[in-house]
Design a protein around this motif. Structure first.
Motif, PDB file in Angstrom:
ATOM      1  N   ALA A  90       0.785  -1.139   0.066  1.00  0.00           N
ATOM      2  CA  ALA A  90       0.035  -0.058   0.036  1.00  0.00           C
ATOM      3  C   ALA A  90       0.852   1.355   0.173  1.00  0.00           C
ATOM      4  O   ALA A  90       0.519   2.302   0.617  1.00  0.00           O
ATOM      5  N   ARG A  91       2.108   1.254  -0.586  1.00  0.00           N
ATOM      6  CA  ARG A  91       2.910   2.372  -0.468  1.00  0.00           C
ATOM      7  C   ARG A  91       3.677   2.452  -1.897  1.00  0.00           C
ATOM      8  O   ARG A  91       4.690   3.023  -1.896  1.00  0.00           O
ATOM      9  N   GLY A  92       3.393   1.694  -2.663  1.00  0.00           N
ATOM     10  CA  GLY A  92       3.997   1.625  -4.189  1.00  0.00           C
ATOM     11  C   GLY A  92       5.336   1.253  -4.057  1.00  0.00           C
ATOM     12  O   GLY A  92       6.351   1.686  -4.848  1.00  0.00           O
ATOM     13  N   CYS A 109      -2.073   0.857  -6.342  1.00  0.00           N
ATOM     14  CA  CYS A 109      -2.435   1.393  -4.969  1.00  0.00           C
ATOM     15  C   CYS A 109      -1.942   2.720  -4.729  1.00  0.00           C
ATOM     16  O   CYS A 109      -2.345   3.390  -3.967  1.00  0.00           O
ATOM     17  N   MET A 110      -1.430   3.300  -5.942  1.00  0.00           N
ATOM     18  CA  MET A 110      -0.946   4.425  -5.799  1.00  0.00           C
ATOM     19  C   MET A 110      -1.766   5.456  -6.952  1.00  0.00           C
ATOM     20  O   MET A 110      -1.189   6.789  -7.429  1.00  0.00           O
TER      21      MET A 110
ATOM     22  N   GLY B  30       1.535  13.352 -10.954  1.00  0.00           N
ATOM     23  CA  GLY B  30       1.548  11.871 -11.045  1.00  0.00           C
ATOM     24  C   GLY B  30       0.918  11.108  -9.637  1.00  0.00           C
ATOM     25  O   GLY B  30       0.424   9.944 -10.060  1.00  0.00           O
ATOM     26  N   GLY B  31       0.852  11.810  -8.576  1.00  0.00           N
ATOM     27  CA  GLY B  31       0.425  11.290  -7.435  1.00  0.00           C
ATOM     28  C   GLY B  31       1.243  10.259  -6.506  1.00  0.00           C
ATOM     29  O   GLY B  31       1.024  10.126  -5.530  1.00  0.00           O
ATOM     30  N   THR B  32       2.465   9.840  -7.217  1.00  0.00           N
ATOM     31  CA  THR B  32       2.958   8.865  -6.419  1.00  0.00           C
ATOM     32  C   THR B  32       3.710   9.353  -5.221  1.00  0.00           C
ATOM     33  O   THR B  32       3.907   8.327  -4.320  1.00  0.00           O
ATOM     34  N   LEU B  35       0.298  10.645  -2.591  1.00  0.00           N
ATOM     35  CA  LEU B  35      -0.641   9.784  -1.897  1.00  0.00           C
ATOM     36  C   LEU B  35       0.006   8.902  -0.800  1.00  0.00           C
ATOM     37  O   LEU B  35      -0.277   8.602   0.285  1.00  0.00           O
ATOM     38  N   GLY B  36       1.267   8.699  -0.963  1.00  0.00           N
ATOM     39  CA  GLY B  36       2.358   8.441   0.298  1.00  0.00           C
ATOM     40  C   GLY B  36       2.324   9.156   1.231  1.00  0.00           C
ATOM     41  O   GLY B  36       2.152   8.690   2.488  1.00  0.00           O
ATOM     42  N   ARG B  39      -1.076   9.221   2.794  1.00  0.00           N
ATOM     43  CA  ARG B  39      -1.544   8.109   3.505  1.00  0.00           C
ATOM     44  C   ARG B  39      -0.519   7.879   4.794  1.00  0.00           C
ATOM     45  O   ARG B  39      -1.161   7.701   5.926  1.00  0.00           O
ATOM     46  N   LEU B 104       6.390   3.262 -11.474  1.00  0.00           N
ATOM     47  CA  LEU B 104       6.389   4.669 -10.826  1.00  0.00           C
ATOM     48  C   LEU B 104       6.885   5.703 -11.939  1.00  0.00           C
ATOM     49  O   LEU B 104       6.442   6.969 -12.216  1.00  0.00           O
ATOM     50  N   GLN B 107       4.265   6.769 -14.159  1.00  0.00           N
ATOM     51  CA  GLN B 107       3.070   7.592 -13.412  1.00  0.00           C
ATOM     52  C   GLN B 107       3.608   8.992 -13.084  1.00  0.00           C
ATOM     53  O   GLN B 107       3.144   9.764 -13.222  1.00  0.00           O
ATOM     54  N   TRP B 235      15.763   0.288  -8.269  1.00  0.00           N
ATOM     55  CA  TRP B 235      14.568   0.707  -7.458  1.00  0.00           C
ATOM     56  C   TRP B 235      14.746   0.993  -5.872  1.00  0.00           C
ATOM     57  O   TRP B 235      14.348   0.536  -5.022  1.00  0.00           O
TER      58      TRP B 235
END
Lengths: 207, 323
Positions: A90-92, A109-110, B30-32, B35-36, B39, B104, B107, B235
Protein backbone atom coordinates in the motif's frame (compact mmCIF):
# COMPACT_ATOMS: atom_id res chain seq x y z
CA UNK A 1 -17.85 -20.02 -13.87
CA UNK A 2 -19.84 -23.11 -14.77
CA UNK A 3 -19.00 -26.75 -14.21
CA UNK A 4 -18.04 -27.24 -17.82
CA UNK A 5 -15.52 -24.48 -17.81
CA UNK A 6 -14.06 -25.74 -14.54
CA UNK A 7 -13.19 -28.88 -16.38
CA UNK A 8 -11.68 -27.05 -19.31
CA UNK A 9 -8.01 -27.85 -19.45
CA UNK A 10 -5.26 -25.83 -20.99
CA UNK A 11 -2.72 -27.62 -23.13
CA UNK A 12 -0.37 -27.98 -20.20
CA UNK A 13 -3.09 -29.79 -18.28
CA UNK A 14 -3.56 -26.99 -15.82
CA UNK A 15 -7.05 -25.67 -15.43
CA UNK A 16 -7.82 -22.04 -14.95
CA UNK A 17 -9.04 -22.68 -11.43
CA UNK A 18 -6.12 -24.63 -10.07
CA UNK A 19 -3.51 -22.27 -11.54
CA UNK A 20 -4.05 -19.89 -8.69
CA UNK A 21 -7.44 -19.83 -7.08
CA UNK A 22 -7.52 -16.08 -6.99
CA UNK A 23 -6.88 -15.76 -10.69
CA UNK A 24 -10.27 -17.22 -11.50
CA UNK A 25 -13.81 -15.91 -11.42
CA UNK A 26 -13.53 -12.63 -13.20
CA UNK A 27 -17.23 -11.91 -12.82
CA UNK A 28 -17.91 -8.25 -12.42
CA UNK A 29 -20.17 -6.87 -9.76
CA UNK A 30 -23.32 -4.85 -10.03
CA UNK A 31 -21.43 -1.81 -11.24
CA UNK A 32 -21.00 -3.34 -14.65
CA UNK A 33 -23.06 -1.80 -17.39
CA UNK A 34 -23.51 -3.31 -20.81
CA UNK A 35 -20.99 -2.45 -23.49
CA UNK A 36 -21.26 1.10 -24.67
CA UNK A 37 -23.66 2.35 -22.03
CA UNK A 38 -21.10 4.35 -20.10
CA UNK A 39 -19.90 7.17 -22.27
CA UNK A 40 -18.92 9.67 -19.59
CA UNK A 41 -15.32 10.78 -19.90
CA UNK A 42 -15.32 13.02 -16.86
CA UNK A 43 -15.87 12.02 -13.29
CA UNK A 44 -19.31 13.26 -12.38
CA UNK A 45 -19.90 14.63 -8.93
CA UNK A 46 -22.71 12.92 -7.13
CA UNK A 47 -24.72 14.78 -4.53
CA UNK A 48 -23.23 12.95 -1.54
CA UNK A 49 -19.61 13.73 -2.39
CA UNK A 50 -19.15 10.55 -4.37
CA UNK A 51 -17.82 10.67 -7.90
CA UNK A 52 -19.09 8.56 -10.76
CA UNK A 53 -16.26 7.26 -12.89
CA UNK A 54 -16.47 5.45 -16.21
CA UNK A 55 -13.72 2.93 -16.82
CA UNK A 56 -13.14 0.27 -19.39
CA UNK A 57 -11.98 -2.76 -17.40
CA UNK A 58 -10.79 -5.82 -19.28
CA UNK A 59 -12.76 -4.71 -22.30
CA UNK A 60 -16.02 -3.97 -20.47
CA UNK A 61 -17.47 -0.55 -19.78
CA UNK A 62 -17.93 -0.03 -16.06
CA UNK A 63 -19.44 2.81 -14.09
CA UNK A 64 -18.69 3.07 -10.41
CA UNK A 65 -19.66 5.50 -7.67
CA UNK A 66 -16.51 6.15 -5.68
CA UNK A 67 -15.18 8.36 -2.94
CA UNK A 68 -12.37 10.69 -4.04
CA UNK A 69 -9.99 8.90 -1.67
CA UNK A 70 -10.59 5.45 -3.14
CA UNK A 71 -7.66 3.99 -4.98
CA UNK A 72 -8.01 2.06 -8.20
CA UNK A 73 -6.93 -1.02 -6.23
CA UNK A 74 -9.82 -0.62 -3.78
CA UNK A 75 -12.38 -0.10 -6.54
CA UNK A 76 -11.14 -3.07 -8.56
CA UNK A 77 -11.23 -5.42 -5.59
CA UNK A 78 -14.08 -4.17 -3.44
CA UNK A 79 -16.55 -2.85 -6.01
CA UNK A 80 -15.77 -4.78 -9.17
CA UNK A 81 -14.76 -7.96 -7.31
CA UNK A 82 -11.66 -8.33 -9.44
CA UNK A 83 -9.64 -9.76 -6.59
CA UNK A 84 -6.81 -11.03 -8.78
CA UNK A 85 -5.12 -7.67 -8.19
CA UNK A 86 -3.44 -7.95 -4.79
CA UNK A 87 -2.94 -5.41 -2.03
CA UNK A 88 0.61 -5.57 -0.73
CA UNK A 89 2.60 -2.73 0.77
CA UNK A 90 0.00 0.00 0.00
CA UNK A 91 2.89 2.39 -0.60
CA UNK A 92 4.07 1.79 -4.15
CA UNK A 93 7.00 -0.42 -3.29
CA UNK A 94 6.09 -4.07 -3.85
CA UNK A 95 4.20 -4.19 -7.16
CA UNK A 96 1.58 -6.78 -6.10
CA UNK A 97 -1.17 -4.38 -7.22
CA UNK A 98 0.27 -3.75 -10.71
CA UNK A 99 -2.31 -3.29 -13.47
CA UNK A 100 -2.15 -1.82 -16.96
CA UNK A 101 -3.68 1.60 -17.59
CA UNK A 102 -3.93 2.23 -21.32
CA UNK A 103 -1.54 -0.69 -21.76
CA UNK A 104 1.13 0.70 -19.43
CA UNK A 105 1.95 -0.88 -16.03
CA UNK A 106 1.37 1.12 -12.90
CA UNK A 107 0.63 0.54 -9.22
CA UNK A 108 -3.12 0.58 -8.57
CA UNK A 109 -2.49 1.34 -4.87
CA UNK A 110 -0.86 4.63 -5.86
CA UNK A 111 -3.53 5.55 -8.40
CA UNK A 112 -6.70 7.34 -7.33
CA UNK A 113 -9.69 5.64 -8.94
CA UNK A 114 -10.77 9.12 -10.06
CA UNK A 115 -7.56 9.33 -12.11
CA UNK A 116 -8.53 6.17 -14.00
CA UNK A 117 -11.77 7.77 -15.19
CA UNK A 118 -12.05 7.43 -18.96
CA UNK A 119 -9.10 5.06 -19.17
CA UNK A 120 -8.65 1.44 -20.19
CA UNK A 121 -7.65 -0.83 -17.30
CA UNK A 122 -6.35 -4.36 -17.69
CA UNK A 123 -6.05 -6.65 -14.68
CA UNK A 124 -4.76 -10.20 -14.45
CA UNK A 125 -8.30 -11.42 -15.14
CA UNK A 126 -8.08 -9.61 -18.47
CA UNK A 127 -5.05 -11.43 -19.85
CA UNK A 128 -6.76 -14.82 -20.03
CA UNK A 129 -7.47 -16.06 -23.52
CA UNK A 130 -11.01 -17.22 -22.92
CA UNK A 131 -10.70 -20.11 -20.51
CA UNK A 132 -7.05 -20.67 -21.43
CA UNK A 133 -4.17 -19.06 -19.61
CA UNK A 134 -2.64 -16.03 -21.32
CA UNK A 135 0.88 -16.29 -22.68
CA UNK A 136 2.54 -14.76 -19.64
CA UNK A 137 0.55 -16.92 -17.21
CA UNK A 138 1.35 -20.02 -19.29
CA UNK A 139 5.06 -19.17 -19.20
CA UNK A 140 4.93 -18.62 -15.41
CA UNK A 141 3.44 -22.11 -15.00
CA UNK A 142 5.97 -23.71 -17.33
CA UNK A 143 8.91 -22.15 -15.49
CA UNK A 144 7.56 -22.53 -11.97
CA UNK A 145 7.96 -18.77 -11.59
CA UNK A 146 6.34 -18.52 -8.16
CA UNK A 147 6.27 -20.19 -4.79
CA UNK A 148 3.53 -18.74 -2.60
CA UNK A 149 2.02 -16.96 -5.62
CA UNK A 150 0.89 -13.79 -3.86
CA UNK A 151 3.01 -11.46 -5.98
CA UNK A 152 2.26 -13.39 -9.18
CA UNK A 153 -0.69 -11.37 -10.54
CA UNK A 154 1.43 -8.22 -10.24
CA UNK A 155 4.43 -9.95 -11.79
CA UNK A 156 2.24 -11.15 -14.67
CA UNK A 157 0.95 -7.65 -15.31
CA UNK A 158 4.42 -6.09 -15.15
CA UNK A 159 5.60 -8.70 -17.66
CA UNK A 160 2.55 -8.14 -19.86
CA UNK A 161 3.27 -4.39 -19.92
CA UNK A 162 6.95 -4.93 -20.59
CA UNK A 163 6.27 -7.28 -23.52
CA UNK A 164 3.70 -4.95 -25.06
CA UNK A 165 6.34 -2.23 -25.10
CA UNK A 166 9.31 -4.43 -25.95
CA UNK A 167 8.30 -7.74 -27.63
CA UNK A 168 11.82 -9.18 -27.70
CA UNK A 169 13.58 -7.97 -24.53
CA UNK A 170 17.15 -8.77 -23.54
CA UNK A 171 17.74 -10.30 -20.10
CA UNK A 172 18.85 -6.87 -18.87
CA UNK A 173 15.62 -5.32 -20.13
CA UNK A 174 13.64 -8.07 -18.43
CA UNK A 175 15.46 -7.51 -15.13
CA UNK A 176 14.89 -3.76 -15.38
CA UNK A 177 11.28 -4.15 -16.53
CA UNK A 178 10.48 -6.46 -13.61
CA UNK A 179 12.41 -4.42 -11.01
CA UNK A 180 9.26 -2.78 -9.65
CA UNK A 181 7.88 -6.10 -8.40
CA UNK A 182 9.15 -7.80 -5.27
CA UNK A 183 8.94 -11.55 -4.69
CA UNK A 184 9.48 -12.44 -1.05
CA UNK A 185 9.97 -16.11 -1.99
CA UNK A 186 12.82 -15.04 -4.23
CA UNK A 187 11.66 -16.73 -7.43
CA UNK A 188 13.40 -14.08 -9.52
CA UNK A 189 15.56 -16.41 -11.63
CA UNK A 190 12.48 -18.37 -12.68
CA UNK A 191 10.48 -15.19 -13.23
CA UNK A 192 13.11 -13.85 -15.64
CA UNK A 193 13.07 -17.15 -17.56
CA UNK A 194 9.29 -17.10 -17.66
CA UNK A 195 9.21 -13.58 -19.08
CA UNK A 196 11.67 -14.61 -21.75
CA UNK A 197 9.47 -17.63 -22.57
CA UNK A 198 6.35 -15.45 -22.58
CA UNK A 199 8.00 -13.25 -25.19
CA UNK A 200 8.48 -16.35 -27.35
CA UNK A 201 4.88 -17.43 -26.87
CA UNK A 202 3.60 -13.96 -27.72
CA UNK A 203 5.71 -13.88 -30.86
CA UNK A 204 3.99 -17.08 -31.94
CA UNK A 205 6.66 -19.54 -30.88
CA UNK A 206 5.94 -23.15 -30.09
CA UNK A 207 3.62 -23.55 -27.13
CA UNK B 1 -7.60 3.87 3.28
CA UNK B 2 -6.60 7.43 2.55
CA UNK B 3 -8.08 10.22 4.65
CA UNK B 4 -10.95 11.91 2.83
CA UNK B 5 -10.70 14.94 0.59
CA UNK B 6 -12.59 16.44 -2.33
CA UNK B 7 -11.30 16.00 -5.86
CA UNK B 8 -11.16 18.39 -8.78
CA UNK B 9 -9.80 17.81 -12.25
CA UNK B 10 -9.67 21.18 -13.97
CA UNK B 11 -9.36 21.48 -17.74
CA UNK B 12 -7.15 24.56 -17.86
CA UNK B 13 -4.08 25.90 -16.05
CA UNK B 14 -6.04 28.97 -14.95
CA UNK B 15 -8.72 26.80 -13.42
CA UNK B 16 -6.05 24.63 -11.74
CA UNK B 17 -4.44 27.73 -10.22
CA UNK B 18 -7.82 28.88 -8.98
CA UNK B 19 -8.50 25.55 -7.26
CA UNK B 20 -4.89 25.26 -6.11
CA UNK B 21 -5.12 28.59 -4.30
CA UNK B 22 -7.91 27.56 -1.99
CA UNK B 23 -7.05 26.69 1.60
CA UNK B 24 -5.94 23.10 2.11
CA UNK B 25 -5.61 22.37 -1.61
CA UNK B 26 -2.76 20.19 -2.88
CA UNK B 27 -1.73 19.58 -6.48
CA UNK B 28 -1.72 16.03 -7.91
CA UNK B 29 0.57 15.42 -10.90
CA UNK B 30 1.49 11.71 -11.04
CA UNK B 31 0.39 11.35 -7.42
CA UNK B 32 3.07 8.84 -6.45
CA UNK B 33 4.62 11.06 -3.79
CA UNK B 34 1.39 12.82 -2.81
CA UNK B 35 -0.57 9.66 -2.03
CA UNK B 36 2.29 8.33 0.11
CA UNK B 37 2.43 11.58 2.08
CA UNK B 38 -1.35 11.66 2.62
CA UNK B 39 -1.41 8.00 3.67
CA UNK B 40 1.44 8.53 6.15
CA UNK B 41 -0.11 11.74 7.48
CA UNK B 42 2.95 13.83 6.57
CA UNK B 43 0.47 16.54 5.68
CA UNK B 44 -3.25 16.62 4.99
CA UNK B 45 -5.40 17.85 2.13
CA UNK B 46 -8.90 19.24 2.02
CA UNK B 47 -8.91 19.22 -1.75
CA UNK B 48 -6.82 17.30 -4.27
CA UNK B 49 -6.45 19.21 -7.53
CA UNK B 50 -5.55 16.78 -10.29
CA UNK B 51 -3.45 18.15 -13.12
CA UNK B 52 -4.05 15.14 -15.35
CA UNK B 53 -6.53 17.00 -17.54
CA UNK B 54 -3.93 19.59 -18.55
CA UNK B 55 -2.73 18.18 -21.88
CA UNK B 56 -0.75 21.34 -22.63
CA UNK B 57 1.65 20.48 -19.80
CA UNK B 58 2.65 17.18 -21.42
CA UNK B 59 5.26 16.57 -24.05
CA UNK B 60 8.69 17.64 -25.24
CA UNK B 61 9.32 20.24 -27.93
CA UNK B 62 12.21 22.34 -29.24
CA UNK B 63 12.52 25.97 -28.14
CA UNK B 64 13.46 28.91 -30.36
CA UNK B 65 16.93 29.23 -28.82
CA UNK B 66 17.81 25.64 -29.76
CA UNK B 67 16.99 24.16 -26.37
CA UNK B 68 14.15 21.96 -25.26
CA UNK B 69 10.89 22.50 -23.39
CA UNK B 70 9.74 19.60 -21.26
CA UNK B 71 6.16 19.95 -20.04
CA UNK B 72 5.98 19.44 -16.28
CA UNK B 73 3.52 16.54 -16.65
CA UNK B 74 5.81 14.56 -18.97
CA UNK B 75 6.36 11.21 -17.27
CA UNK B 76 9.81 10.06 -16.22
CA UNK B 77 9.43 7.25 -18.76
CA UNK B 78 8.71 9.89 -21.40
CA UNK B 79 11.84 11.84 -20.41
CA UNK B 80 14.05 8.73 -20.25
CA UNK B 81 12.94 7.41 -23.63
CA UNK B 82 12.95 10.65 -25.63
CA UNK B 83 15.59 10.31 -28.39
CA UNK B 84 16.64 13.99 -28.29
CA UNK B 85 17.08 13.95 -24.52
CA UNK B 86 18.97 10.64 -24.68
CA UNK B 87 21.34 12.04 -27.30
CA UNK B 88 21.87 15.64 -26.24
CA UNK B 89 20.94 15.66 -22.56
CA UNK B 90 22.16 12.17 -21.69
CA UNK B 91 22.58 12.98 -18.01
CA UNK B 92 18.86 13.76 -17.74
CA UNK B 93 17.74 10.63 -19.61
CA UNK B 94 19.97 8.52 -17.36
CA UNK B 95 18.74 10.25 -14.20
CA UNK B 96 15.08 9.78 -15.18
CA UNK B 97 15.71 6.12 -16.05
CA UNK B 98 17.38 5.52 -12.68
CA UNK B 99 14.53 6.94 -10.60
CA UNK B 100 12.07 4.66 -8.78
CA UNK B 101 10.61 1.63 -10.60
CA UNK B 102 9.14 1.16 -14.10
CA UNK B 103 5.58 1.50 -12.79
CA UNK B 104 6.36 4.70 -10.88
CA UNK B 105 8.22 6.16 -13.87
CA UNK B 106 5.15 5.50 -16.02
CA UNK B 107 3.10 7.54 -13.59
CA UNK B 108 5.49 10.03 -12.00
CA UNK B 109 6.20 13.30 -13.79
CA UNK B 110 9.31 15.45 -14.18
CA UNK B 111 7.57 18.35 -12.40
CA UNK B 112 6.53 16.09 -9.55
CA UNK B 113 9.96 14.52 -9.34
CA UNK B 114 11.67 17.81 -8.62
CA UNK B 115 8.91 18.88 -6.18
CA UNK B 116 8.72 15.62 -4.18
CA UNK B 117 9.04 15.77 -0.42
CA UNK B 118 12.05 14.32 1.47
CA UNK B 119 12.26 10.64 2.37
CA UNK B 120 13.75 11.19 5.86
CA UNK B 121 12.03 8.54 7.98
CA UNK B 122 11.44 10.93 10.83
CA UNK B 123 9.76 13.39 8.45
CA UNK B 124 7.70 10.56 6.93
CA UNK B 125 6.99 8.97 10.28
CA UNK B 126 5.10 9.99 13.39
CA UNK B 127 7.72 12.45 14.57
CA UNK B 128 6.76 16.11 14.79
CA UNK B 129 10.10 17.24 13.44
CA UNK B 130 11.40 20.70 12.56
CA UNK B 131 10.34 20.34 8.92
CA UNK B 132 6.79 19.63 10.04
CA UNK B 133 6.72 22.63 12.38
CA UNK B 134 8.11 20.92 15.50
CA UNK B 135 11.21 21.89 17.42
CA UNK B 136 13.56 18.90 17.03
CA UNK B 137 15.45 17.15 14.25
CA UNK B 138 15.32 13.52 15.34
CA UNK B 139 17.98 12.52 12.82
CA UNK B 140 20.77 14.32 14.69
CA UNK B 141 20.85 11.81 17.55
CA UNK B 142 19.01 9.09 15.66
CA UNK B 143 19.35 6.76 12.68
CA UNK B 144 21.06 9.07 10.23
CA UNK B 145 22.63 6.62 7.77
CA UNK B 146 20.81 8.18 4.82
CA UNK B 147 21.03 11.83 5.82
CA UNK B 148 23.09 14.68 4.43
CA UNK B 149 26.81 15.42 4.65
CA UNK B 150 26.56 18.87 3.04
CA UNK B 151 24.25 21.83 3.64
CA UNK B 152 22.51 20.61 6.79
CA UNK B 153 21.69 23.03 9.58
CA UNK B 154 18.95 22.22 12.02
CA UNK B 155 17.49 19.68 9.58
CA UNK B 156 19.54 17.01 7.79
CA UNK B 157 17.36 15.69 4.97
CA UNK B 158 18.69 14.83 1.53
CA UNK B 159 16.81 15.91 -1.55
CA UNK B 160 15.43 12.68 -3.03
CA UNK B 161 15.27 13.66 -6.73
CA UNK B 162 17.56 12.16 -9.37
CA UNK B 163 16.43 14.46 -12.15
CA UNK B 164 16.97 17.69 -10.17
CA UNK B 165 20.79 17.40 -10.03
CA UNK B 166 20.84 16.48 -13.74
CA UNK B 167 18.75 19.55 -14.56
CA UNK B 168 20.97 21.73 -12.42
CA UNK B 169 24.13 20.40 -14.09
CA UNK B 170 22.56 21.24 -17.47
CA UNK B 171 21.71 24.80 -16.39
CA UNK B 172 17.95 24.24 -16.76
CA UNK B 173 15.18 26.57 -15.59
CA UNK B 174 11.63 26.01 -14.47
CA UNK B 175 8.60 28.01 -15.52
CA UNK B 176 6.26 28.69 -12.61
CA UNK B 177 2.67 29.86 -13.01
CA UNK B 178 0.46 31.54 -10.44
CA UNK B 179 -2.74 33.56 -10.55
CA UNK B 180 -0.69 36.74 -10.71
CA UNK B 181 1.37 35.66 -13.74
CA UNK B 182 4.33 33.47 -14.43
CA UNK B 183 8.05 33.55 -13.77
CA UNK B 184 11.12 31.61 -14.89
CA UNK B 185 13.60 30.53 -12.24
CA UNK B 186 16.96 28.82 -12.80
CA UNK B 187 16.99 25.38 -11.13
CA UNK B 188 20.14 26.58 -9.39
CA UNK B 189 18.06 28.97 -7.27
CA UNK B 190 14.81 26.94 -7.19
CA UNK B 191 15.86 24.71 -4.29
CA UNK B 192 16.27 25.88 -0.71
CA UNK B 193 18.47 24.77 2.17
CA UNK B 194 17.15 24.41 5.73
CA UNK B 195 18.98 27.65 6.50
CA UNK B 196 16.78 29.37 3.88
CA UNK B 197 13.51 27.78 5.02
CA UNK B 198 13.36 24.73 7.23
CA UNK B 199 9.87 23.69 6.07
CA UNK B 200 10.23 23.96 2.30
CA UNK B 201 12.56 22.31 -0.21
CA UNK B 202 11.96 24.87 -2.97
CA UNK B 203 10.73 28.40 -3.40
CA UNK B 204 7.23 27.54 -4.68
CA UNK B 205 4.64 29.61 -2.88
CA UNK B 206 1.21 28.18 -2.09
CA UNK B 207 -0.89 28.34 -5.25
CA UNK B 208 2.11 28.20 -7.59
CA UNK B 209 2.56 25.48 -10.17
CA UNK B 210 5.63 24.33 -12.15
CA UNK B 211 4.41 24.23 -15.76
CA UNK B 212 7.57 23.40 -17.69
CA UNK B 213 11.24 22.67 -17.50
CA UNK B 214 13.45 24.54 -19.96
CA UNK B 215 16.73 23.05 -21.13
CA UNK B 216 19.28 25.40 -22.71
CA UNK B 217 21.00 24.42 -25.98
CA UNK B 218 24.03 22.18 -25.49
CA UNK B 219 27.45 23.10 -26.87
CA UNK B 220 28.83 20.61 -29.35
CA UNK B 221 31.27 18.20 -27.77
CA UNK B 222 29.38 18.20 -24.47
CA UNK B 223 29.53 14.92 -22.61
CA UNK B 224 27.23 14.18 -19.75
CA UNK B 225 26.52 11.31 -17.43
CA UNK B 226 24.48 10.46 -14.30
CA UNK B 227 25.89 7.89 -11.94
CA UNK B 228 23.82 6.70 -8.98
CA UNK B 229 24.74 4.45 -6.08
CA UNK B 230 21.92 2.63 -4.28
CA UNK B 231 21.72 0.24 -1.36
CA UNK B 232 20.39 -2.39 -3.77
CA UNK B 233 20.73 -3.01 -7.50
CA UNK B 234 17.45 -1.44 -8.52
CA UNK B 235 14.49 0.63 -7.35
CA UNK B 236 15.87 2.77 -4.58
CA UNK B 237 16.77 6.33 -3.77
CA UNK B 238 20.37 7.46 -4.21
CA UNK B 239 22.79 6.99 -1.34
CA UNK B 240 24.85 9.33 -3.47
CA UNK B 241 24.85 10.26 -7.12
CA UNK B 242 26.69 12.53 -9.52
CA UNK B 243 25.40 14.47 -12.51
CA UNK B 244 28.40 15.54 -14.59
CA UNK B 245 28.29 17.76 -17.67
CA UNK B 246 31.67 18.49 -19.21
CA UNK B 247 32.79 20.21 -22.40
CA UNK B 248 36.24 19.28 -23.61
CA UNK B 249 36.86 20.61 -27.14
CA UNK B 250 40.55 19.66 -27.10
CA UNK B 251 42.79 18.11 -24.48
CA UNK B 252 41.57 20.17 -21.59
CA UNK B 253 38.25 20.70 -19.91
CA UNK B 254 36.58 23.95 -20.92
CA UNK B 255 33.53 23.86 -18.66
CA UNK B 256 32.57 21.44 -15.91
CA UNK B 257 29.31 21.12 -14.03
CA UNK B 258 29.34 18.60 -11.18
CA UNK B 259 26.16 18.28 -9.12
CA UNK B 260 25.69 15.64 -6.43
CA UNK B 261 22.47 13.89 -5.40
CA UNK B 262 21.65 12.10 -2.16
CA UNK B 263 24.10 14.04 0.00
CA UNK B 264 22.48 17.43 0.70
CA UNK B 265 19.04 18.98 1.29
CA UNK B 266 19.17 20.22 -2.31
CA UNK B 267 21.10 19.20 -5.42
CA UNK B 268 24.65 19.98 -4.34
CA UNK B 269 27.04 21.71 -6.71
CA UNK B 270 30.60 20.55 -6.00
CA UNK B 271 31.97 24.01 -6.73
CA UNK B 272 35.55 23.40 -5.57
CA UNK B 273 35.73 20.25 -7.67
CA UNK B 274 34.46 22.15 -10.71
CA UNK B 275 37.16 24.76 -10.10
CA UNK B 276 39.86 22.09 -9.97
CA UNK B 277 38.59 20.54 -13.21
CA UNK B 278 37.98 23.63 -15.34
CA UNK B 279 40.87 24.42 -17.66
CA UNK B 280 42.80 21.30 -16.66
CA UNK B 281 43.77 18.23 -18.66
CA UNK B 282 41.68 15.26 -17.62
CA UNK B 283 44.60 13.15 -16.35
CA UNK B 284 45.27 11.19 -13.17
CA UNK B 285 46.72 14.19 -11.37
CA UNK B 286 43.71 16.38 -12.13
CA UNK B 287 41.31 13.62 -11.16
CA UNK B 288 43.05 13.21 -7.80
CA UNK B 289 42.75 16.97 -7.16
CA UNK B 290 39.08 17.01 -8.19
CA UNK B 291 38.31 14.00 -6.00
CA UNK B 292 39.88 15.68 -2.96
CA UNK B 293 38.03 18.93 -3.68
CA UNK B 294 34.68 17.16 -4.13
CA UNK B 295 34.28 16.47 -0.41
CA UNK B 296 35.57 19.82 0.82
CA UNK B 297 33.29 21.02 3.61
CA UNK B 298 31.60 17.66 4.17
CA UNK B 299 30.24 17.30 7.72
CA UNK B 300 29.04 13.73 8.24
CA UNK B 301 26.74 12.72 11.07
CA UNK B 302 27.33 9.69 13.27
CA UNK B 303 26.28 7.01 10.78
CA UNK B 304 26.76 8.50 7.31
CA UNK B 305 30.52 8.99 7.08
CA UNK B 306 30.56 6.37 4.32
CA UNK B 307 28.97 8.96 2.01
CA UNK B 308 32.26 10.91 1.99
CA UNK B 309 34.08 7.91 0.55
CA UNK B 310 31.15 7.27 -1.78
CA UNK B 311 31.33 10.79 -3.25
CA UNK B 312 35.08 10.45 -3.75
CA UNK B 313 34.62 7.12 -5.51
CA UNK B 314 31.76 8.40 -7.67
CA UNK B 315 33.80 11.40 -8.72
CA UNK B 316 36.86 9.30 -9.58
CA UNK B 317 34.92 6.65 -11.52
CA UNK B 318 32.87 9.18 -13.44
CA UNK B 319 35.83 11.34 -14.45
CA UNK B 320 37.86 8.32 -15.51
CA UNK B 321 34.98 7.22 -17.72
CA UNK B 322 34.82 10.69 -19.29
CA UNK B 323 38.61 10.91 -19.85
Amino acid sequence: MGKDSDQTRSQSGISRRNFIGTLGAGALGAAVAGPGTATTQEAQSAADGHLVVALRVNGRQVRAAIEPRHTLLEVLRDQLELTGTKPGCARGECGACSVLMDGVPRYSCMTLAAEADGHEITTVEGVMQGEELGHVQQAFVEHDAFQCGYCTPGQVMAAEGLLRRSPNPSIEEIQEGMSGNLCRCGAYAHIFKAVSRAAELKRGGEV
Amino acid sequence: MLPNFTYERPGSVDEALEHGSSEGAVLHAGGTDLLGCLRDGVFSAKKVVSLSGLEELRGISPTRDGGLRVGALTTLTGVASDPTIAERYTVLAQAAASAASPQLRNQGTIGGNICQRPRCWYFRGDWHCLRKGGDTCYAIAGENHFHCIFGGSGCYIVHPSDTAPALQALGASVRIASRSGSRTVPIESFFLLPADDIQRENLLEPGELVTEVLLPPVASGTRSVYRKVRDRGAWDFALAGLAAVVTMPGDSVETASLVLSGVAPKPWRAAEAEGALTGARLDAETIARVVAASVAGALPLEHNGYKVALVRGLMEETLRALA
